[in-house]
Structures are given as C-alpha cells and as structure tokens.
Design a protein around this motif. Structure first.
Motif, PDB file in Angstrom:
ATOM      1  N   VAL A 391       0.853  -1.186   0.000  1.00 20.59           N
ATOM      2  CA  VAL A 391       0.000   0.000   0.000  1.00 20.59           C
ATOM      3  C   VAL A 391       0.891   1.238   0.000  1.00 20.59           C
ATOM      4  CG1 VAL A 391      -1.767   1.278   1.248  1.00 20.59           C
ATOM      5  CG2 VAL A 391      -1.843  -1.210   1.195  1.00 20.59           C
ATOM      6  N   HIS A 392       0.643   2.127  -0.942  1.00 22.20           N
ATOM      7  CA  HIS A 392       1.446   3.354  -1.053  1.00 22.20           C
ATOM      8  C   HIS A 392       0.591   4.450  -1.669  1.00 22.20           C
ATOM      9  CE1 HIS A 392       4.334   6.173  -2.916  1.00 22.20           C
ATOM     10  NE2 HIS A 392       5.006   5.955  -1.806  1.00 22.20           N
ATOM     11  N   SER A 393       0.773   5.672  -1.233  1.00 20.81           N
ATOM     12  CA  SER A 393      -0.055   6.796  -1.681  1.00 20.81           C
ATOM     13  C   SER A 393       0.455   7.351  -3.007  1.00 20.81           C
ATOM     14  CB  SER A 393      -0.047   7.900  -0.616  1.00 20.81           C
ATOM     15  OG  SER A 393      -0.714   9.041  -1.095  1.00 20.81           O
ATOM     16  N   HIS A 394      -0.236   7.029  -4.106  1.00 18.99           N
ATOM     17  CA  HIS A 394       0.095   7.608  -5.413  1.00 18.99           C
ATOM     18  C   HIS A 394      -1.142   7.746  -6.293  1.00 18.99           C
ATOM     19  CE1 HIS A 394       0.973   3.176  -5.596  1.00 18.99           C
ATOM     20  NE2 HIS A 394       0.086   3.283  -6.582  1.00 18.99           N
ATOM     21  N   ASP A 395      -2.324   7.773  -5.697  1.00 22.67           N
ATOM     22  CA  ASP A 395      -3.558   8.016  -6.442  1.00 22.67           C
ATOM     23  C   ASP A 395      -3.669   9.524  -6.658  1.00 22.67           C
ATOM     24  OD1 ASP A 395      -6.011   8.111  -7.581  1.00 22.67           O
ATOM     25  OD2 ASP A 395      -7.127   7.298  -5.878  1.00 22.67           O
ATOM     26  N   PHE A 396      -3.330   9.992  -7.872  1.00 17.57           N
ATOM     27  CA  PHE A 396      -3.143  11.415  -8.125  1.00 17.57           C
ATOM     28  C   PHE A 396      -4.359  12.026  -8.811  1.00 17.57           C
ATOM     29  CE2 PHE A 396      -1.971   9.119 -11.847  1.00 17.57           C
ATOM     30  CZ  PHE A 396      -2.297   9.925 -12.914  1.00 17.57           C
ATOM     31  N   ASN A 397      -4.356  13.357  -8.920  1.00 16.05           N
ATOM     32  CA  ASN A 397      -5.415  14.041  -9.663  1.00 16.05           C
ATOM     33  C   ASN A 397      -4.988  14.243 -11.116  1.00 16.05           C
ATOM     34  OD1 ASN A 397      -3.835  16.453  -9.928  1.00 16.05           O
ATOM     35  ND2 ASN A 397      -4.406  17.028  -7.852  1.00 16.05           N
ATOM     36  N   ARG A 398      -5.852  14.805 -11.899  1.00 11.87           N
ATOM     37  CA  ARG A 398      -5.651  14.859 -13.350  1.00 11.87           C
ATOM     38  C   ARG A 398      -4.581  15.870 -13.766  1.00 11.87           C
ATOM     39  NH1 ARG A 398     -10.856  17.533 -16.099  1.00 11.87           N
ATOM     40  NH2 ARG A 398      -9.425  17.460 -17.848  1.00 11.87           N
ATOM     41  N   HIS A 399      -4.173  16.757 -12.877  1.00 10.57           N
ATOM     42  CA  HIS A 399      -3.200  17.786 -13.238  1.00 10.57           C
ATOM     43  C   HIS A 399      -1.778  17.409 -12.851  1.00 10.57           C
ATOM     44  CE1 HIS A 399      -6.512  20.389 -14.283  1.00 10.57           C
ATOM     45  NE2 HIS A 399      -7.048  20.203 -13.085  1.00 10.57           N
ATOM     46  N   LEU A 400      -1.532  16.133 -12.591  1.00  9.08           N
ATOM     47  CA  LEU A 400      -0.199  15.662 -12.230  1.00  9.08           C
ATOM     48  C   LEU A 400       0.282  14.622 -13.225  1.00  9.08           C
ATOM     49  CD1 LEU A 400      -0.153  15.153  -8.343  1.00  9.08           C
ATOM     50  CD2 LEU A 400       1.209  16.754  -9.656  1.00  9.08           C
ATOM     51  N   THR A 401       1.605  14.509 -13.326  1.00 11.90           N
ATOM     52  CA  THR A 401       2.182  13.400 -14.070  1.00 11.90           C
ATOM     53  C   THR A 401       1.997  12.124 -13.264  1.00 11.90           C
ATOM     54  OG1 THR A 401       3.833  14.918 -14.982  1.00 11.90           O
ATOM     55  CG2 THR A 401       4.292  12.558 -15.145  1.00 11.90           C
ATOM     56  N   PRO A 402       1.608  11.004 -13.872  1.00 16.81           N
ATOM     57  CA  PRO A 402       1.377   9.764 -13.114  1.00 16.81           C
ATOM     58  C   PRO A 402       2.622   9.316 -12.352  1.00 16.81           C
ATOM     59  CG  PRO A 402       0.469   9.575 -15.329  1.00 16.81           C
ATOM     60  CD  PRO A 402       1.242  10.851 -15.302  1.00 16.81           C
ATOM     61  N   PHE A 403       2.400   8.815 -11.142  1.00 11.06           N
ATOM     62  CA  PHE A 403       3.479   8.249 -10.333  1.00 11.06           C
ATOM     63  C   PHE A 403       3.853   6.872 -10.886  1.00 11.06           C
ATOM     64  CE2 PHE A 403       1.463  11.317  -7.594  1.00 11.06           C
ATOM     65  CZ  PHE A 403       2.497  11.847  -6.849  1.00 11.06           C
ATOM     66  N   LYS A 404       5.163   6.612 -10.926  1.00 10.87           N
ATOM     67  CA  LYS A 404       5.651   5.326 -11.425  1.00 10.87           C
ATOM     68  C   LYS A 404       6.785   4.845 -10.523  1.00 10.87           C
ATOM     69  CE  LYS A 404       4.573   6.510 -16.234  1.00 10.87           C
ATOM     70  NZ  LYS A 404       5.101   6.669 -17.611  1.00 10.87           N
ATOM     71  N   ALA A 405       6.616   3.666  -9.935  1.00  7.23           N
ATOM     72  CA  ALA A 405       7.677   3.068  -9.136  1.00  7.23           C
ATOM     73  C   ALA A 405       8.708   2.463 -10.080  1.00  7.23           C
ATOM     74  CB  ALA A 405       7.115   2.011  -8.198  1.00  7.23           C
ATOM     75  N   GLU A 406       9.985   2.843  -9.905  1.00  8.10           N
ATOM     76  CA  GLU A 406      11.063   2.374 -10.783  1.00  8.10           C
ATOM     77  C   GLU A 406      12.131   1.668  -9.961  1.00  8.10           C
ATOM     78  OE1 GLU A 406      12.612   4.877 -13.720  1.00  8.10           O
ATOM     79  OE2 GLU A 406      10.690   5.768 -14.296  1.00  8.10           O
ATOM     80  N   TRP A 407      12.752   0.659 -10.572  1.00  7.41           N
ATOM     81  CA  TRP A 407      13.816  -0.087  -9.924  1.00  7.41           C
ATOM     82  C   TRP A 407      15.078   0.762  -9.792  1.00  7.41           C
ATOM     83  CZ3 TRP A 407      12.651  -5.096  -8.450  1.00  7.41           C
ATOM     84  CH2 TRP A 407      11.579  -5.726  -9.091  1.00  7.41           C
ATOM     85  N   ASP A 408      15.916   0.370  -8.824  1.00  4.73           N
ATOM     86  CA  ASP A 408      17.273   0.901  -8.769  1.00  4.73           C
ATOM     87  C   ASP A 408      18.141   0.010  -9.652  1.00  4.73           C
ATOM     88  OD1 ASP A 408      19.738   1.911  -8.251  1.00  4.73           O
ATOM     89  OD2 ASP A 408      19.710   1.578  -6.086  1.00  4.73           O
TER      90      ASP A 408
END
Length: 550
Positions: A391-408
C-alpha cells in the motif's frame, strides 16, 4: 416630470449553518433570549417572501452551510487543512481504499512493513524456471548489500521548463547529462555537473512528451513519443528533430480520431522502436529506415490507453505492457497478434507502469491507481496473483504526471524501488511530499527523502544507472540528490548550487505581498523552511536566463 424611483431588487434570504460548533453555556442563554426575536423575524420574512412571490419576484436564497467537496453533504468537510489531509467519513480511506477508518488512522500509513499483503506462490515444474535458477540466480547476491540513499539536494534548476516535467532519462555514457521532457513538448538537456550548462529544445513536439529512449547505435540522438501522435528522433547537439511516424497527418479531426502516443521502448536486437497509443494499438518503427513497419496490433482493450511498454533486459523477445484496461500483459514478440498475450496480470484500477527487473528480468513491478505496488518474484512461476502488494499513496489528480515506481538499476539484489508520495505529511507545520525508497522484497520503507524548500509534489523520479544519484522532476523544476557523505567537500556543505530560471528570477525580486499571474501548473517555489527547526543547508540561489532553441 414624474418622480424617479429606485428599482426594487429581490430580497436575499440567508440560511444559517445549523451544523456549526456548539456554543458555551453563556452563549446558550443569550440564544434563548434571542429565539423569540428570531421567530418573529422569520414570520415577517415568510410573509414578505409570499408577497414577493405574488408579485412574481422570488427571493434569492444563499446557503452558508458547510458542504463536503467529496460527497456533497453538509455537516463535515474533507481535504487539506494546513498540512493535514482530512478524509470524508462517507467514503473509504483514500490510502488503502478500505472503509471503516480515515487516512490519518490508516494502519498501512504507520505500519513497519508499509502495508505488505503476502500472496502464496506455488511450486511449478517449469523448464524456464529451471534455466533461470541454474544460469541467472547465481548472479544475484544471496545477501542484500546496504542500500545507498541519495537524501540531499546537491543542485537544482528552478522553473527550468515552462510546463511540468513529464519524463526523465540519463545519458547512457555521460554520467552528468540528464534529459527531460515536459507538458509543452519541449526536451531539455542539462549537464548537472556544471549546473549552468543547459538548454531546452522547443521545436520537438507540440504537446506532452510522454516517453524518451536513447538510440542504441548513436548516443547523441534520442527517440521521443508525444501526445501529438508523433515519434521524433532528435539530435542533442543541434536540436534538429526528424519525425519517424505521424498518426494524425490530417490534423485535428475531433477527440474520437486523435491518436496520442504514450508507452515506448526500444528493442535493440530487432532494431525496432515500439510505441503504443490511446486506442490500445502497438506500432513498430524500424530504426534503420526510420519508417513504420507492419500493421498496428491491438494489444489491450480497444479504446483504452496503453501507457507503458518494457522489453525484458535478458530476453528482449518478451514484452511487458500496461494500460487503462486494468491489466499488465506479457507478450512474445515473435508471435504478436491480438489476443495472443502469454499472461494477463489483473489489477483493480488503471496501471500506471510495469517494469521487468533490470538485471535478471525475472521480476515484475507495477504501479496501479488503487494505491498498490504489486510485485511478481518470478515470471516463470505462478502469475495468477502477485507475490506481494504494498500500500502506497500515489492516487493522483488529473493535473499531475502519473506516479511510477522504478527499480534501482545498480541494486544487485533487485529489491529497491523509488516512487514519489501524493499525500503530504506534516513536518513541523509544513506540508511536504516525500520521495519513498521501498524494499519491495519485504515492503519496508527504507527511507523517505525530502527538502523543506521543495513544497511541490515530485511524481517523476529516476535513479542513475551508474552513480548514487537521484533525479527528480517536481512541477517545472529539476533536482539532483546525492548521499550526504558524497555531496560536496566539507567547506561547501552549507550551500547547494541552485539556479532560478526565467520568470522565477523576477518573482524573487518582488515584494512578498505581490501575487503571481502565472496560472499554469502548481509550481510555487516558496521556501517554507523557516517553520523547520532542523539543520538543513540553505540553498544558494543563482539567477540565469533560460535559453530555448526553436
């Protein structure tokens, strides 16, 4: 001459808030004394309202009741109050999407394991898994090394772009070059080692740059996919851009026919640029002839947006896609046709991103709009359910770039991921949005990095493939993070190189009471660090003019 009379305006009846705060005992006594007067006044108002109705002039009623913006009901409010987010009691928790509690009291917000939901994994006698265990598993360290977290802003460019940053990409050979795309279609090239050496090419696209990839055989050129329906190949030295494919040759013909390109990746072995649109189709472009090859292939539900494509780093014939139809799908590029996906990974909401692990290519990490990170530990095992849900907070609104979890890409254990956080946290009275480093093997929150001067949300984050560097795109600005011990020499640790570009430099010289006339994206670079009682270094702001080549 007849005497002139003023126009009779309709009367305004104001409804008081019945759900206001309870008064004290002294105020209650005064209210009891005033009840009779109020009743008589209400009677007079009713009679006057009836008279006005008879005359054809209805009174205008203004309601002062507090109405919730979420459920549209009176009696409570929802949203941010200062630095604290207040949930609507009529809706499920914003963070975990479960009823019965609010975001402030959500157990996943304060849990040590950051909301991990384990899923069983069945043993399968798969020959591919046997090959993986024999050939790839020995290359992965059995003991995880210590994570190195870039947690201090080393340098930055404020208001580098004219619109919000949408994607970032590090140069494959030059460690100090960072490329960035924005909502307006511009591509920026920044040498963050010299800080001042930067340029923005404004003639690449006409709207959002959604993805960028370097050309395999030429490190001075970059491919970009845009919402204007074109793929461009831009020379970074000259800024000259070549259009490889245009899905809208006739221009704007309405939203039902306008095609936008989102997901993109490069298959260097086959010499192909893969790109997907907002109607669910995949397109292939030959990098040698710079032309589209073959027909478009429907890989997701028709009419749904395909937002991500990723080729497996070990077996490039495997393609991972994700989209708005709530699925991430695995494909074999040797047999690409509609409905021929190898596996369909179901999600509850839109999937923002899906990536294979960077070294072995055997794991999958997805980011979904239901505030969940999902991990599959082996693509050769059971893919019916994820190995873990975080569970992680990344439910964004329409005026933001989508959140994306990326590997190291430097982590040999393939267990560290980075993602920005949407819900702000209260840090000594200031609302900040940290950047989270998560151990996806256990769900543990390894670190949350923040700076009191960065008050905007940071949805775009990219870890360097070779150095201990994190690049962040927050609204129009770019930030470079480094570990504290490797940031700068001791005599320079009290200052950070920050460049303020364009209009932001003029706004800094204004008085604090002046208001900005900039009505675009929410980019307010106002230092709220005065409320902090911490030893954070002060930023050394340097003015410059932002050059845009067209």
């Amino acid at each position: 001459m007849a005497p002139q009379t003023r126009n009779q305006f309709p009367k305004v009846v104001i409804e008081r808030d019945s759900d206001s705060e309870p008064s004290s005992s002294e105020e209650e006594e005064e209210d009891q004394e005033e009840e009779e007067v109020v009743e008589s006044e209400n009677g007079e108002r009713k009679e006057e309202a009836l008279d006005e109705k008879k005359k054809g002039k209805a009174p205008i009623t203004i309601s002062l009741k507090k109405v919730c913006k979420v459920c549209k009901k009176a009696g409570h409010e929802a949203g941010f109050k200062g630095a604290t987010y207040i949930d609507c009691p009529m809706k499920p928790c914003f963070l975990c999407k479960m009823p019965g509690h609010t975001t402030v009291t959500c157990p996943h917000r304060v849990a040590t394991e950051h909301g991990v939901i384990p899923a069983p994994r069945r043993n399968t006698s798969n020959p591919l898994e046997y090959v993986f265990e024999r050939q790839l598993r020995p290359g992965i360290l059995p003991i995880k090394p210590a994570f190195i977290i870039p947690d201090r802003v080393n340098c930055a460019v404020i208001r580098y772009h004219s619109r919000r940053v949408t994607c970032l990409e590090f140069h494959p050979k030059n460690n100090n070059i960072l490329l960035s795309g924005d909502k307006k279609g511009q591509v920026g090239v920044w040498d963050f080692a010299k800080v001042h050496e930067k340029i923005v090419y404004g003639n690449v696209h006409s709207c959002i740059v959604n993805n960028m990839r370097f050309k395999p055989m030429n490190d001075d050129s970059i491919y970009a996919a845009s919402s204007d329906g074109t793929i461009s190949c831009t020379d970074l030295e000259t800024g000259i851009s070549l259009s490889l494919m245009n899905l809208n040759p006739d221009g704007w013909q309405g939203p039902s026919s306008w095609r936008m390109l989102y997901g993109m990746d490069v298959n260097s072995e086959k010499g192909l640029v893969l790109v997907a649109d907002n109607f669910g189709f995949l397109y292939l472009v030959d990098t040698r002839s710079n032309n589209k090859t073959g027909e478009a292939i429907l890989i997701h539900k028709k009419g749904s947006k395909v937002v991500g494509l990723h080729c497996n780093p070990v077996q490039p014939d495997l393609l991972l896609s994700c989209g708005n139809d709530h699925f991430a799908r695995i494909w074999d590029m040797r047999r690409m046709e509609a409905g021929s996906s190898l596996y369909n990974l179901a999600h509850k909401r839109v999937v923002n991103s899906a990536y294979f692990s960077p070294l072995s290519g055997s794991k999958i990490l997805t980011t979904s709009q239901d505030n969940r990170l999902r991990i599959w530990d082996s693509i050769f095992g059971n893919l019916e359910s994820p190995s873990r849900e975080i569970v992680h907070s990344h439910d964004f609104n329409r005026h933001l770039t989508p959140f994306k979890a990326e590997w190291d890409p430097k982590d040999p254990s393939e267990s560290l991921a980075v993602i920005g956080r949407y819900i702000s946290e209260n840090y000594n009275g200031a609302a900040l949005h940290p950047i989270d480093f998560i151990d996806i093997s256990t769900g543990r929150l390894v670190a949350e990095v923040m700076d009191p001067n960065i008050t905007t949300i940071s949805p775009v984050n990219k870890l360097h493939p070779r150095d201990d560097v994190l690049a962040t795109g927050s609204s129009r600005s770019l930030f470079i993070w480094r570990p504290k011990e490797e940031s700068e020499p001791a005599e320079q640790k009290d200052e950070t190189k920050i460049i303020v570009c364009g209009r932001a430099e003029k706004k800094r010289s204004r008085k604090s009471g002046d208001k900005s006339d900039d009505d675009s994206d929410d980019d307010k670079f106002t230092s709220k660090g005065s409320k902090f009682k911490s030893s954070k270094p002060k930023w050394k702001l340097t003015g410059c003019s932002n050059k845009v080549k067209r």
